[in-house]
Design a protein around this motif. Structure first.
Motif, PDB file in Angstrom:
ATOM      1  N   VAL A  32     -32.876  -8.187-118.831  1.00 18.22           N
ATOM      2  CA  VAL A  32     -33.163  -8.308-120.254  1.00 18.22           C
ATOM      3  C   VAL A  32     -32.176  -9.280-120.897  1.00 18.22           C
ATOM      4  O   VAL A  32     -31.041  -9.440-120.436  1.00 18.22           O
ATOM      5  CB  VAL A  32     -33.075  -6.937-120.958  1.00 18.22           C
ATOM      6  N   VAL A  33     -32.625  -9.949-121.940  1.00 16.60           N
ATOM      7  CA  VAL A  33     -31.782 -10.903-122.663  1.00 16.60           C
ATOM      8  C   VAL A  33     -31.939 -10.649-124.156  1.00 16.60           C
ATOM      9  O   VAL A  33     -32.977 -10.151-124.602  1.00 16.60           O
ATOM     10  CB  VAL A  33     -32.160 -12.364-122.337  1.00 16.60           C
ATOM     11  N   PRO A  34     -30.913 -10.975-124.950  1.00 17.85           N
ATOM     12  CA  PRO A  34     -31.037 -10.811-126.406  1.00 17.85           C
ATOM     13  C   PRO A  34     -32.094 -11.766-126.960  1.00 17.85           C
ATOM     14  O   PRO A  34     -32.223 -12.896-126.500  1.00 17.85           O
ATOM     15  CB  PRO A  34     -29.638 -11.180-126.923  1.00 17.85           C
ATOM     16  N   ALA A  35     -32.837 -11.295-127.928  1.00 20.57           N
ATOM     17  CA  ALA A  35     -33.794 -12.164-128.615  1.00 20.57           C
ATOM     18  C   ALA A  35     -33.045 -13.060-129.597  1.00 20.57           C
ATOM     19  O   ALA A  35     -31.864 -12.818-129.906  1.00 20.57           O
ATOM     20  CB  ALA A  35     -34.832 -11.321-129.339  1.00 20.57           C
ATOM     21  N   ALA A  36     -33.714 -14.090-130.058  1.00 27.25           N
ATOM     22  CA  ALA A  36     -33.098 -15.023-131.002  1.00 27.25           C
ATOM     23  C   ALA A  36     -32.625 -14.274-132.245  1.00 27.25           C
ATOM     24  O   ALA A  36     -33.357 -13.461-132.817  1.00 27.25           O
ATOM     25  CB  ALA A  36     -34.106 -16.105-131.390  1.00 27.25           C
ATOM     26  N   PRO A  74     -25.621 -10.075-129.144  1.00 32.41           N
ATOM     27  CA  PRO A  74     -25.520  -9.699-127.726  1.00 32.41           C
ATOM     28  C   PRO A  74     -24.340  -8.782-127.453  1.00 32.41           C
ATOM     29  O   PRO A  74     -23.280  -8.878-128.083  1.00 32.41           O
ATOM     30  CB  PRO A  74     -25.331 -11.052-127.017  1.00 32.41           C
ATOM     31  N   LEU A  75     -24.537  -7.878-126.492  1.00 29.54           N
ATOM     32  CA  LEU A  75     -23.450  -7.046-125.992  1.00 29.54           C
ATOM     33  C   LEU A  75     -22.747  -7.786-124.864  1.00 29.54           C
ATOM     34  O   LEU A  75     -23.304  -8.718-124.275  1.00 29.54           O
ATOM     35  CB  LEU A  75     -24.007  -5.719-125.468  1.00 29.54           C
ATOM     36  N   GLN A  76     -21.542  -7.384-124.539  1.00 28.92           N
ATOM     37  CA  GLN A  76     -20.818  -8.053-123.462  1.00 28.92           C
ATOM     38  C   GLN A  76     -21.488  -7.820-122.117  1.00 28.92           C
ATOM     39  O   GLN A  76     -21.461  -8.682-121.236  1.00 28.92           O
ATOM     40  CB  GLN A  76     -19.366  -7.574-123.417  1.00 28.92           C
ATOM     41  N   TYR A  77     -22.106  -6.649-121.953  1.00 27.42           N
ATOM     42  CA  TYR A  77     -22.830  -6.319-120.712  1.00 27.42           C
ATOM     43  C   TYR A  77     -24.211  -5.781-121.076  1.00 27.42           C
ATOM     44  O   TYR A  77     -24.415  -5.248-122.166  1.00 27.42           O
ATOM     45  CB  TYR A  77     -22.072  -5.252-119.906  1.00 27.42           C
ATOM     46  N   ASN A  78     -25.134  -5.914-120.135  1.00 25.28           N
ATOM     47  CA  ASN A  78     -26.426  -5.248-120.267  1.00 25.28           C
ATOM     48  C   ASN A  78     -26.288  -3.810-119.775  1.00 25.28           C
ATOM     49  O   ASN A  78     -25.521  -3.529-118.843  1.00 25.28           O
ATOM     50  CB  ASN A  78     -27.499  -5.959-119.443  1.00 25.28           C
ATOM     51  N   TYR A  79     -27.052  -2.904-120.367  1.00 25.09           N
ATOM     52  CA  TYR A  79     -26.991  -1.492-120.004  1.00 25.09           C
ATOM     53  C   TYR A  79     -28.390  -0.928-119.804  1.00 25.09           C
ATOM     54  O   TYR A  79     -29.378  -1.477-120.305  1.00 25.09           O
ATOM     55  CB  TYR A  79     -26.287  -0.677-121.099  1.00 25.09           C
ATOM     56  N   THR A  80     -28.455   0.202-119.085  1.00 24.91           N
ATOM     57  CA  THR A  80     -29.709   0.905-118.870  1.00 24.91           C
ATOM     58  C   THR A  80     -29.554   2.367-119.253  1.00 24.91           C
ATOM     59  O   THR A  80     -28.565   3.014-118.888  1.00 24.91           O
ATOM     60  CB  THR A  80     -30.150   0.818-117.390  1.00 24.91           C
ATOM     61  N   PHE A  81     -30.519   2.885-120.009  1.00 20.81           N
ATOM     62  CA  PHE A  81     -30.601   4.311-120.310  1.00 20.81           C
ATOM     63  C   PHE A  81     -31.363   5.014-119.189  1.00 20.81           C
ATOM     64  O   PHE A  81     -32.394   4.524-118.721  1.00 20.81           O
ATOM     65  CB  PHE A  81     -31.370   4.550-121.619  1.00 20.81           C
ATOM     66  N   PHE A 132     -31.193  -2.763-122.124  1.00 26.00           N
ATOM     67  CA  PHE A 132     -31.001  -3.517-123.366  1.00 26.00           C
ATOM     68  C   PHE A 132     -29.800  -4.441-123.231  1.00 26.00           C
ATOM     69  O   PHE A 132     -28.891  -4.207-122.427  1.00 26.00           O
ATOM     70  CB  PHE A 132     -30.830  -2.570-124.555  1.00 26.00           C
ATOM     71  N   ALA A 133     -29.824  -5.512-124.014  1.00 23.96           N
ATOM     72  CA  ALA A 133     -28.780  -6.531-123.928  1.00 23.96           C
ATOM     73  C   ALA A 133     -28.152  -6.849-125.277  1.00 23.96           C
ATOM     74  O   ALA A 133     -27.239  -7.660-125.353  1.00 23.96           O
ATOM     75  CB  ALA A 133     -29.360  -7.819-123.327  1.00 23.96           C
ATOM     76  N   SER A 134     -28.651  -6.233-126.339  1.00 24.65           N
ATOM     77  CA  SER A 134     -28.142  -6.538-127.681  1.00 24.65           C
ATOM     78  C   SER A 134     -28.006  -5.258-128.489  1.00 24.65           C
ATOM     79  O   SER A 134     -28.539  -4.198-128.129  1.00 24.65           O
ATOM     80  CB  SER A 134     -29.090  -7.498-128.408  1.00 24.65           C
ATOM     81  N   VAL A 135     -27.297  -5.366-129.592  1.00 27.49           N
ATOM     82  CA  VAL A 135     -27.131  -4.229-130.504  1.00 27.49           C
ATOM     83  C   VAL A 135     -28.494  -3.758-131.000  1.00 27.49           C
ATOM     84  O   VAL A 135     -28.784  -2.558-131.039  1.00 27.49           O
ATOM     85  CB  VAL A 135     -26.226  -4.623-131.690  1.00 27.49           C
TER      86      VAL A 135
END
Length: 233
Positions: A46-50, A54-61, A87-90
């Motif tokens: 996953v990547v942050p949308a425009a 962005p978070l420093q790392y990607n995470y999975t729930f 997810f990759a962003s706030v």
């Protein structure tokens, strides 16, 4: 926020985490499979949308639930744990979190896990096997607030220990709830001490709160072949 109705959307499969014995493939088949796996992994990232933060790392729930007293095994653990999403962003985080039930409203023997993308919430995962976790046992009624404070501190890089943090878990049990934060290197005492002190601060724990650090090696030995269920001690 806590007064809203929330549901969990879970996938019906386990996202291909099982290893299945399908015989010995030819070399060309092995190479093709590895190439396909790498390609699939890239597609899933996953990547942050425009315009998102962005978070420093990607995470999975992840979410898991089981019936206490049933025989435990690694296979049953794999069958019970489900990916909710990555997810990759706030903004992506809040889209998941705002629709998830809070730990304090869960029933039975349930766990929420949030781990860096690519790390399974299992003791035996390569990123976890040399590490351990800080464990805090909570009386009923505190899990939702503590869980939110913990994961926001983790996503916000408040622990200041580089890449040491692997993930966090909240385990809902009948008489108590348990939260834990996992790190990569159990033998690094200065790092584990920093995590402990930060955990105490972000959760605003009373001075007499009991905090236990347990290595995953000890957990595996203690389990004596039982399933690697997060939160068990």
């Amino acid at each position: 926020m806590d007064g809203c109705d929330r549901t969990i959307s879970l996938k019906d499969d386990d996202s291909g985490d099982h290893d299945q014995d399908q015989g010995t493939p030819k070399d060309s088949e092995t190479e093709r499979t590895e190439d396909e796996d790498q390609s699939l992994s890239k597609k899933k990232m996953v990547v942050p949308a425009a315009g998102e933060h962005p978070l420093q790392y990607n995470y999975t729930f992840w979410y898991s639930r089981r019936t206490p007293g049933r025989p435990a095994s690694t296979q049953s653990y794999e069958q019970n744990i489900k990916q909710i999403g990555s997810f990759a962003s706030v903004e992506q985080f809040w889209r998941f979190y705002s629709h998830m039930i809070r730990p304090g409203d869960l029933t039975g023997h349930s766990d929420f896990h949030i781990f860096k993308e690519g790390i399974k919430p299992m003791w035996e995962d390569d990123a976890n096997k040399m590490g351990g976790k800080w464990i805090i046992r909570l009386r009923k009624g505190l899990a939702s607030r503590c869980w939110e404070n913990l994961i926001l501190a983790m996503l916000g890089e408040q622990f200041m220990v580089g890449e040491e943090i692997c993930g966090a878990v909240v385990s809902v049990r009948f008489q108590e709830d348990i939260i834990s934060i996992w790190n990569k290197t159990a033998s690094d005492q200065s790092t584990t001490a920093r995590i402990r002190d930060t955990l105490r601060r972000v959760l605003n724990l009373p001075p007499n709160t009991i905090m236990e650090y347990k290595t995953h090696t000890d957990s595996i030995k203690y389990s004596m072949g039982r399933l690697p269920w997060t939160g068990e001690c």
